[in-house]
Motif scaffolding. Structure first.
Motif, PDB file in Angstrom:
ATOM      1  N   THR A 144      94.663  -5.772  75.666  1.00 18.92           N
ATOM      2  CA  THR A 144      94.686  -6.899  74.744  1.00 18.92           C
ATOM      3  C   THR A 144      94.971  -6.439  73.328  1.00 18.92           C
ATOM      4  O   THR A 144      94.795  -5.267  72.993  1.00 18.92           O
ATOM      5  CB  THR A 144      93.342  -7.666  74.798  1.00 18.92           C
ATOM      6  OG1 THR A 144      93.434  -8.845  74.020  1.00 18.92           O
ATOM      7  CG2 THR A 144      92.214  -6.800  74.272  1.00 18.92           C
ATOM      8  N   GLY A 145      95.403  -7.373  72.505  1.00 17.20           N
ATOM      9  CA  GLY A 145      95.728  -7.056  71.124  1.00 17.20           C
ATOM     10  C   GLY A 145      96.720  -8.072  70.586  1.00 17.20           C
ATOM     11  O   GLY A 145      97.344  -8.810  71.353  1.00 17.20           O
ATOM     12  N   ASP A 243      89.320  -8.933  70.851  1.00 16.69           N
ATOM     13  CA  ASP A 243      88.887  -7.563  71.078  1.00 16.69           C
ATOM     14  C   ASP A 243      88.580  -7.382  72.553  1.00 16.69           C
ATOM     15  O   ASP A 243      88.802  -8.288  73.363  1.00 16.69           O
ATOM     16  CB  ASP A 243      87.674  -7.208  70.199  1.00 16.69           C
ATOM     17  CG  ASP A 243      86.499  -8.147  70.422  1.00 16.69           C
ATOM     18  OD1 ASP A 243      86.440  -8.805  71.480  1.00 16.69           O
ATOM     19  OD2 ASP A 243      85.619  -8.215  69.546  1.00 16.69           O
ATOM     20  N   ALA A 244      88.055  -6.198  72.915  1.00 12.31           N
ATOM     21  CA  ALA A 244      87.830  -5.885  74.326  1.00 12.31           C
ATOM     22  C   ALA A 244      86.812  -6.824  74.962  1.00 12.31           C
ATOM     23  O   ALA A 244      87.035  -7.369  76.048  1.00 12.31           O
ATOM     24  CB  ALA A 244      87.380  -4.426  74.454  1.00 12.31           C
ATOM     25  N   SER A 247      87.921 -10.317  75.866  1.00 13.09           N
ATOM     26  CA  SER A 247      88.776 -10.456  77.051  1.00 13.09           C
ATOM     27  C   SER A 247      87.960 -10.934  78.250  1.00 13.09           C
ATOM     28  O   SER A 247      88.441 -11.728  79.061  1.00 13.09           O
ATOM     29  CB  SER A 247      89.445  -9.126  77.384  1.00 13.09           C
ATOM     30  OG  SER A 247      90.309  -8.720  76.356  1.00 13.09           O
ATOM     31  N   ALA A 270      91.638  -2.542  74.164  1.00 13.46           N
ATOM     32  CA  ALA A 270      92.037  -3.377  73.029  1.00 13.46           C
ATOM     33  C   ALA A 270      92.708  -2.476  72.003  1.00 13.46           C
ATOM     34  O   ALA A 270      92.223  -1.371  71.736  1.00 13.46           O
ATOM     35  CB  ALA A 270      90.823  -4.066  72.420  1.00 13.46           C
TER      36      ALA A 270
END
Length: 339
Positions: A144-145, A243-244, A247, A270
């Motif tokens: 993710t990002g 962020d992580a 998710s 992330a």
């Protein structure tokens, strides 16, 4: 210059600067060319209206776009070959503005900057963690990002780790950003009815070992990805989240059952890109060190979250991302102290 010469100058300049995007924008009596390099959008030049319109017409024709249609947005694309026969895939997007038709060009380089996981810029402990995750033959790994943070580069690097002829690696992407030999890459075509979910169902009938999903956008795609990861496949996918930890909550918000999230997701990567400004410019427009771009480079920053057994109760309760984040940091600290 004629349209062909303008196109060549524009694209060669962008490629030389390693630009990711070119914007051709109407500005009253003239048109402005801007390029995005290292994440920063900067002015390049101006064109007369006649030059700009001839350039737009040439690019739209090559991109299989309707040159007579200027009232509605259009998408297109073509492959550009430079003087050395290097190939670059171009994605085109037109937008009707009150001043005229704007065109954005995304340049997809076939020679990715990073080809292997060890070249991504990971800290040693993060590199080891990802290697541990992907060596497990099943489960879901999320990346993710924000846009432009290098998510696809990370996914391709992981795929290259397995690209030795011993695995059936299948991807479903929109678009296929980099063509890699040895991979079975499928491009989404919603006009023809080939969506992420339909393509993913077809991939599962192709005896895959590893599946990469360009983006989990909806519940149906998420459900198929979860099922695939629980039935003997390693599934890699991107997901839009801050962020992580977010998710995990994003999957829950989509409607995935908490027990499936806790069981299927092995970990989240992330990432963001950090821009390094030129130290010599000090806000000035000209500088030989960075060629006036005021940006020297960008480098990634990573945050990893491993879904541990201690997190399952929080996931089952659909706890907020802040609680998952706090527990993850606590567990990492405890593990570091034990080492």
């Amino acid at each position: 210059m004629n349209a062909a010469e303008l196109e060549e100058r524009l694209l060669n300049t962008a490629i030389e600067r390693r630009a990711t995007d070119i914007h051709i924008e109407p500005r009253g009596e003239q048109w402005e060319i801007r390029m995005r390099t290292c994440g920063v959008l900067m002015h390049d030049s101006y064109l007369s209206t006649q030059e700009a319109l001839s350039l737009l017409q040439r690019i739209k024709v090559k991109g299989n776009m309707d040159i007579s249609e200027k009232r509605l947005p259009q998408d297109g694309g073509y492959t550009y070959a430079d003087s050395l026969a290097n190939l670059y895939d171009l994605r085109l997007s037109s937008l009707p503005t009150i001043e005229g038709e704007k065109l954005a060009i995304r340049i997809l380089y076939r020679d990715p900057e990073f080809r292997q996981i060890e070249h991504l810029g990971l800290e040693p402990k993060d590199y080891e963690q990802i290697i541990n995750w992907i060596n497990d033959p099943m489960g879901l790994i999320l990346v993710t990002g924000p846009t432009g943070s290098g998510k696809t580069t990370t996914l391709y690097a992981i795929l290259q780790y397995f690209n030795n002829g011993l695995y059936n690696i299948c991807t479903i992407e929109d678009p296929v950003e980099i063509r890699i030999k040895g991979l079975n890459q499928v491009q989404v075509n919603e006009t023809a009815g080939l969506t992420f979910s339909k393509g993913l169902r077809s991939l599962l009938r192709q005896d895959p070992d590893i599946i990469m999903i360009g983006e989990i956008r909806d519940l149906e795609t998420a459900e198929i990805a979860i099922r695939a990861s629980l039935s003997g496949h390693l599934v890699l996918a991107t997901l839009h989240a801050n962020d992580a930890a977010s998710s995990i909550t994003r999957l829950l918000e989509m409607g995935i059952e908490p027990y499936l999230v806790g069981t299927a997701v092995k970990g989240v990567v992330a990432q963001r890109m950090i821009t390094h400004l030129c130290p010599k410019c000090a806000g000035e427009r000209e500088c030989t060190l960075c060629e006036g771009k005021r940006v020297l480079k960008r480098s990634p920053r990573f945050e990893l979250l491993q879904v541990r057994e201690e997190m399952i109760p929080l996931i089952l309760k659909k706890s907020p991302a802040s609680e998952l984040r706090a527990l993850s940091r606590q567990l990492e600290l405890q593990l570091t102290m034990q080492l």
